[in-house]
Design an enzyme around this catalytic site. Sequence first.
Site, PDB file in Angstrom:
ATOM      1  N   HIS A 120      42.323  37.215  47.845  1.00 25.85           N
ATOM      2  CA  HIS A 120      41.915  36.708  46.533  1.00 25.85           C
ATOM      3  C   HIS A 120      42.920  37.087  45.445  1.00 25.85           C
ATOM      4  O   HIS A 120      43.569  38.121  45.503  1.00 25.85           O
ATOM      5  CB  HIS A 120      40.509  37.213  46.163  1.00 25.85           C
ATOM      6  CG  HIS A 120      40.370  38.704  46.154  1.00 25.85           C
ATOM      7  ND1 HIS A 120      39.421  39.356  46.884  1.00 25.85           N
ATOM      8  CD2 HIS A 120      41.054  39.667  45.507  1.00 25.85           C
ATOM      9  CE1 HIS A 120      39.515  40.651  46.675  1.00 25.85           C
ATOM     10  NE2 HIS A 120      40.511  40.860  45.840  1.00 25.85           N
ATOM     11  N   ASN A 121      43.042  36.192  44.482  1.00 28.67           N
ATOM     12  CA  ASN A 121      43.896  36.388  43.296  1.00 28.67           C
ATOM     13  C   ASN A 121      45.391  36.387  43.597  1.00 28.67           C
ATOM     14  O   ASN A 121      46.196  36.691  42.710  1.00 28.67           O
ATOM     15  CB  ASN A 121      43.574  37.701  42.566  1.00 28.67           C
ATOM     16  CG  ASN A 121      42.139  37.795  42.116  1.00 28.67           C
ATOM     17  OD1 ASN A 121      41.428  36.790  42.028  1.00 28.67           O
ATOM     18  ND2 ASN A 121      41.685  39.003  41.829  1.00 28.67           N
TER      19      ASN A 121
END
EC number: 2.3.1.191
Length: 353
Positions: A257-258
Amino acid sequence: MPDASFFPRGDGLTVSDIVALTGAELGASTAPGIRLTGIGPLDRAGPEDLSFFDSPRYATQLPETRAGCVVVARKHVALVPKGLPHLVAANASVVFAAVGRRLFPAALVPAAVSAGVGVSPRAEVDPTAQIEEDVTIEAFAVVGRGVKIGRGTIVSHGAVIAAGCMIGRDCRIGAQVVVSNALLGNRVILHPGVKIGQDGFGYVPGRAGLDKVVQIGRVIIQDDVEIGANATIDRGAIRDTVIGEGTKIDNQVQIGHNVAVGRHSVIVAQVGISGSTTVGDGVMIGGQTGVNGHVTIGDGAQLAALSGVAGDVPKGARWGGIPARPVREWLREVRFLTDLAKKGRSPRNERDD
């Protein structure tokens, strides 16, 4: 044995056509009218095939090849046997790849499994989905509410496009792909089994164990990205996960994620990139490399296969090893340890117990 290729040959190209297409130079005594309809390795190519030679390790195959013509790296021209039709190029692989694309255009992107264009009666498409013309949605695919799919896209058997996702034009969504919480640009290719937009791995210690951290971001995949089979890209937690234009991701890659990956980068098989990492433009990451979270890999950096990246990598660097460090430093340490081990050997400590 009959020709088992799934990509039929066409009219082909003459050697002079290839010169015009690629800028390669006609080799000594090579007839420009030779017509080639296929490609192949030196040891299997036939009289209508183009092959290439860019490594001395295959020099013994040159005198034996039956290829109709061979693209040879300029630095290896002296190894070409007399009478072998050949083309000379600064980079033989680039020329060979360009010819392959022209001879076999159908191999560039995955094709629909079933014949025809349109929505299969066995697909499940929500009535609120917006489907442009010339879209193919094959049997057992599921398209959720509010989905938008652009012209020329193919959604293969068993694929799932979850609510609210947007798929651009001329995309290829392979069999058993799942796309959720994601926006895809044009000409994106997702090979079979890719999973996009599932929640990332996020937990905090709580009184009763591990408490889940919600992941409310998206995945943004820009134009001309290709993602290999069974790769997974997690949606962002509180920001988006982004894959930049033209980036190519191999099979079985995990992106957390991210993560933000720049443009025209290459990420090879079984790489794992932990959350909130930034990968610059034009980066090359070798197979089975692991990248720690919250690090930055600068533009143009190259990471050798099996590396372990624990901290930031400077722009344009060439690193390798565990932990990853500059390649020269890494190789110097490996040589030192190898020499040290050799000096410490004796019949006594080499003997099996």
